[in-house]
Design a protein around this motif. Structure first.
Motif, short mmCIF file in Angstrom:
data_model
loop_
_atom_site.label_atom_id
_atom_site.label_comp_id
_atom_site.label_asym_id
_atom_site.label_seq_id
_atom_site.Cartn_x
_atom_site.Cartn_y
_atom_site.Cartn_z
N LEU A 161 0.97 -1.24 -0.26
CA LEU A 161 0.00 -0.16 -0.03
C LEU A 161 1.08 1.44 0.08
CD1 LEU A 161 -3.15 -0.32 2.52
CD2 LEU A 161 -3.02 -0.20 0.11
N THR A 162 1.52 1.24 0.81
CA THR A 162 3.13 2.31 0.65
C THR A 162 2.90 2.40 -0.57
OG1 THR A 162 3.55 1.29 2.85
CG2 THR A 162 4.82 3.32 1.53
N LEU A 163 3.91 1.56 -1.34
CA LEU A 163 4.41 2.01 -2.46
C LEU A 163 3.31 2.21 -3.87
CD1 LEU A 163 6.76 1.10 -4.54
CD2 LEU A 163 6.21 -0.89 -4.15
N GLN A 164 2.04 2.31 -3.62
CA GLN A 164 1.39 2.24 -3.96
C GLN A 164 0.26 3.57 -4.07
OE1 GLN A 164 -0.40 0.88 -6.95
NE2 GLN A 164 1.04 -1.11 -6.28
N TYR A 165 0.64 4.05 -3.06
CA TYR A 165 0.24 5.14 -2.43
C TYR A 165 1.54 6.22 -2.98
CZ TYR A 165 -4.27 5.52 -0.36
OH TYR A 165 -5.60 4.72 0.17
N ALA A 166 2.93 6.03 -2.67
CA ALA A 166 4.05 6.80 -3.39
C ALA A 166 3.64 6.95 -4.63
CB ALA A 166 5.33 6.25 -3.05
N LYS A 167 3.59 5.84 -5.92
CA LYS A 167 3.15 6.39 -6.84
C LYS A 167 1.65 6.76 -7.34
CE LYS A 167 4.36 2.19 -9.29
NZ LYS A 167 4.16 1.15 -9.62
N SER A 168 1.11 7.20 -6.45
CA SER A 168 0.15 7.82 -7.41
C SER A 168 0.08 9.34 -7.08
CB SER A 168 -1.55 6.87 -6.63
OG SER A 168 -1.64 6.88 -5.48
N GLN A 169 0.80 9.28 -5.57
CA GLN A 169 0.34 10.35 -5.22
C GLN A 169 2.09 11.11 -4.54
OE1 GLN A 169 -2.15 12.15 -3.95
NE2 GLN A 169 -3.77 10.21 -4.53
N PRO A 170 2.42 11.60 -6.21
CA PRO A 170 3.97 12.27 -6.00
C PRO A 170 3.90 13.79 -4.90
CG PRO A 170 2.82 12.31 -8.53
CD PRO A 170 1.43 11.97 -7.62
N GLY A 171 3.34 14.01 -4.67
CA GLY A 171 3.67 15.35 -4.28
C GLY A 171 3.63 15.00 -2.92
N ILE A 172 3.28 13.94 -2.83
CA ILE A 172 3.71 13.52 -0.50
C ILE A 172 4.40 12.31 -0.49
CG2 ILE A 172 1.95 13.26 1.21
CD1 ILE A 172 -0.43 13.78 -0.53
N LYS A 173 5.46 12.05 0.09
CA LYS A 173 6.27 11.25 0.32
C LYS A 173 5.44 10.33 1.41
CE LYS A 173 9.57 13.75 2.71
NZ LYS A 173 8.86 15.20 1.75
N PHE A 174 5.46 8.84 0.90
CA PHE A 174 4.97 7.31 1.47
C PHE A 174 6.12 6.46 1.59
CE2 PHE A 174 1.22 9.42 0.21
CZ PHE A 174 0.32 8.97 0.74
N ASN A 175 6.69 5.76 2.33
CA ASN A 175 7.91 5.65 3.00
C ASN A 175 7.38 4.64 4.25
OD1 ASN A 175 9.97 6.25 1.09
ND2 ASN A 175 9.50 8.08 2.24
N ALA A 176 7.87 2.56 4.22
CA ALA A 176 7.90 2.72 5.27
C ALA A 176 9.07 2.09 5.13
CB ALA A 176 6.28 1.00 4.41
N LEU A 177 8.78 1.36 6.93
CA LEU A 177 10.19 1.05 7.65
C LEU A 177 9.13 0.21 8.45
CD1 LEU A 177 9.54 2.12 11.44
CD2 LEU A 177 9.84 4.10 9.90
N GLU A 178 10.95 -0.69 8.81
CA GLU A 178 10.78 -1.71 9.83
C GLU A 178 11.42 -1.21 11.21
OE1 GLU A 178 10.09 -5.18 11.03
OE2 GLU A 178 11.83 -4.55 12.64
N PRO A 179 10.75 -0.80 12.50
CA PRO A 179 11.70 0.02 13.39
C PRO A 179 12.86 -0.55 13.91
CG PRO A 179 9.15 -1.07 13.95
CD PRO A 179 9.89 -1.76 12.87
N GLY A 180 13.66 -2.29 13.82
CA GLY A 180 13.93 -3.48 14.64
C GLY A 180 13.19 -4.08 15.75
N THR A 181 13.71 -5.24 15.82
CA THR A 181 12.33 -5.74 16.93
C THR A 181 12.62 -4.90 18.00
OG1 THR A 181 12.99 -8.23 16.21
CG2 THR A 181 12.38 -7.89 18.32
N THR A 182 11.44 -5.06 19.01
CA THR A 182 11.36 -3.68 20.60
C THR A 182 10.91 -4.47 21.06
OG1 THR A 182 11.46 -1.77 18.08
CG2 THR A 182 11.14 -1.70 20.13
N ALA A 183 11.00 -4.31 22.36
CA ALA A 183 10.48 -4.79 23.81
C ALA A 183 8.92 -3.80 24.25
CB ALA A 183 11.30 -4.88 24.87
#
Ligand code: NAP
Length: 227
Positions: A161-183
């Motif tokens: 979804l992040t990738l699709q929104y990034a492509k369809s909304q070029p004026g807005i940044k959309f990035n996804a992340l893995e935060p690291g395994t967290t307690a």
């Protein structure tokens, strides 16, 4: 002033991200489904609170209407709310996808008009490397040996979804992340993870990208992560 909304920010990585962005001077809205927990977290941090249940269309619409009335725009949206179901059955699948995936569609669609009023609109999605096809098929990665069917499948959808929104909304940044395994409460049953302070820094780095920053990426703290 940078206006920031974080979903599921009453505890865990979302709460710590709110704390770090407040320290950078942002106006932070803590989105929480439970008013008591959300108000308590906001008061503790000096943030603002909006009731926001990502599975409830009316709640999402009302939260964005509140921010529109008060601020007239939204600069940064952090999709952080998420659940991890360990059972594998139809109801658990519906709950997983409703919160982790459909919730992102609901909040993004409600937020787009407000994001378009920002001079540097930025959407950061807390996905997971469990949703990376590369990681779960690589025997050298910890994700390879973790059979979390519904969580992994929902996070693959989140990243797409992040990738699709990034492509369809070029004026807005959309990035996804893995935060690291967290307690956090999410991982408490596994007894794993590093402090939230470290993982929230990964979210803050993407949330504070300038207007020339990347869009349509999946990242962890080392940089770009393979799909
Ligand atoms: P957490 O402490 O369990 O926090 C999850 C947050 O999401 C809570 O504030 C929870 O609110 C909220 N939430 C759940 N359902 C919601 C809904 N329907 N509407 C609004 N908020 C809702 O877990 P966490 O580890 O901080 O997780 C944050 C994000 O990081 C999740 O997307 C997770 O998948 C992702 N992540 C975590 C790890 C990790 O190792 N911890 C690794 C990779 C990715 P309540 O208090 O009301 O339940």
């Amino acid at each position: 002033m940078t206006i920031t909304l974080i979903t599921g920010a009453n505890k865990g990585i979302g709460f710590e991200t709110a704390k770090q962005l407040l320290e950078l001077g942002h106006v932070v809205y803590i989105g929480a489904r439970d008013a008591e927990r959300g108000e308590k977290a906001a008061a503790q941090l000096g943030a603002r609170f909006v009731q926001l249940d990502v599975t409830d269309e009316a709640s999402v619409a009302s939260a964005l209407t509140t921010i529109d009335a008060a601020e007239g725009r939204l600069d940064i949206l952090v999709h952080n709310a998420g659940i991890l179901e360990t059972e594998v059955n139809g109801p658990a699948a519906l709950r997983s996808f409703d919160t982790n995936v459909v919730g992102i569609v609901r909040v993004t669609e409600a937020a787009l008009p407000l994001l378009r009023k920002s001079s540097n609109p930025n959407v950061v999605t807390v996905s997971s490397s469990m949703g990376s096809f590369w990681a779960v098929t690589n025997p050298e990665r910890p994700e390879f040996a973790m059979p979390l069917h519904l969580y992994a499948a929902s996070k693959s959808a989140v990243t797409m979804l992040t990738l699709q929104y990034a492509k369809s909304q070029p004026g807005i940044k959309f990035n996804a992340l893995e935060p690291g395994t967290t307690a956090t409460d999410m991982t408490a049953a596994f007894g794993i993870g590093r402090p939230v302070t470290e993982s929230a820094r990964v979210v803050v780095r993407l949330a504070t990208l300038d207007s020339s920053g990347p869009t349509g990426t999946l990242q962890d703290e080392a940089g770009e992560l393979a799909w």
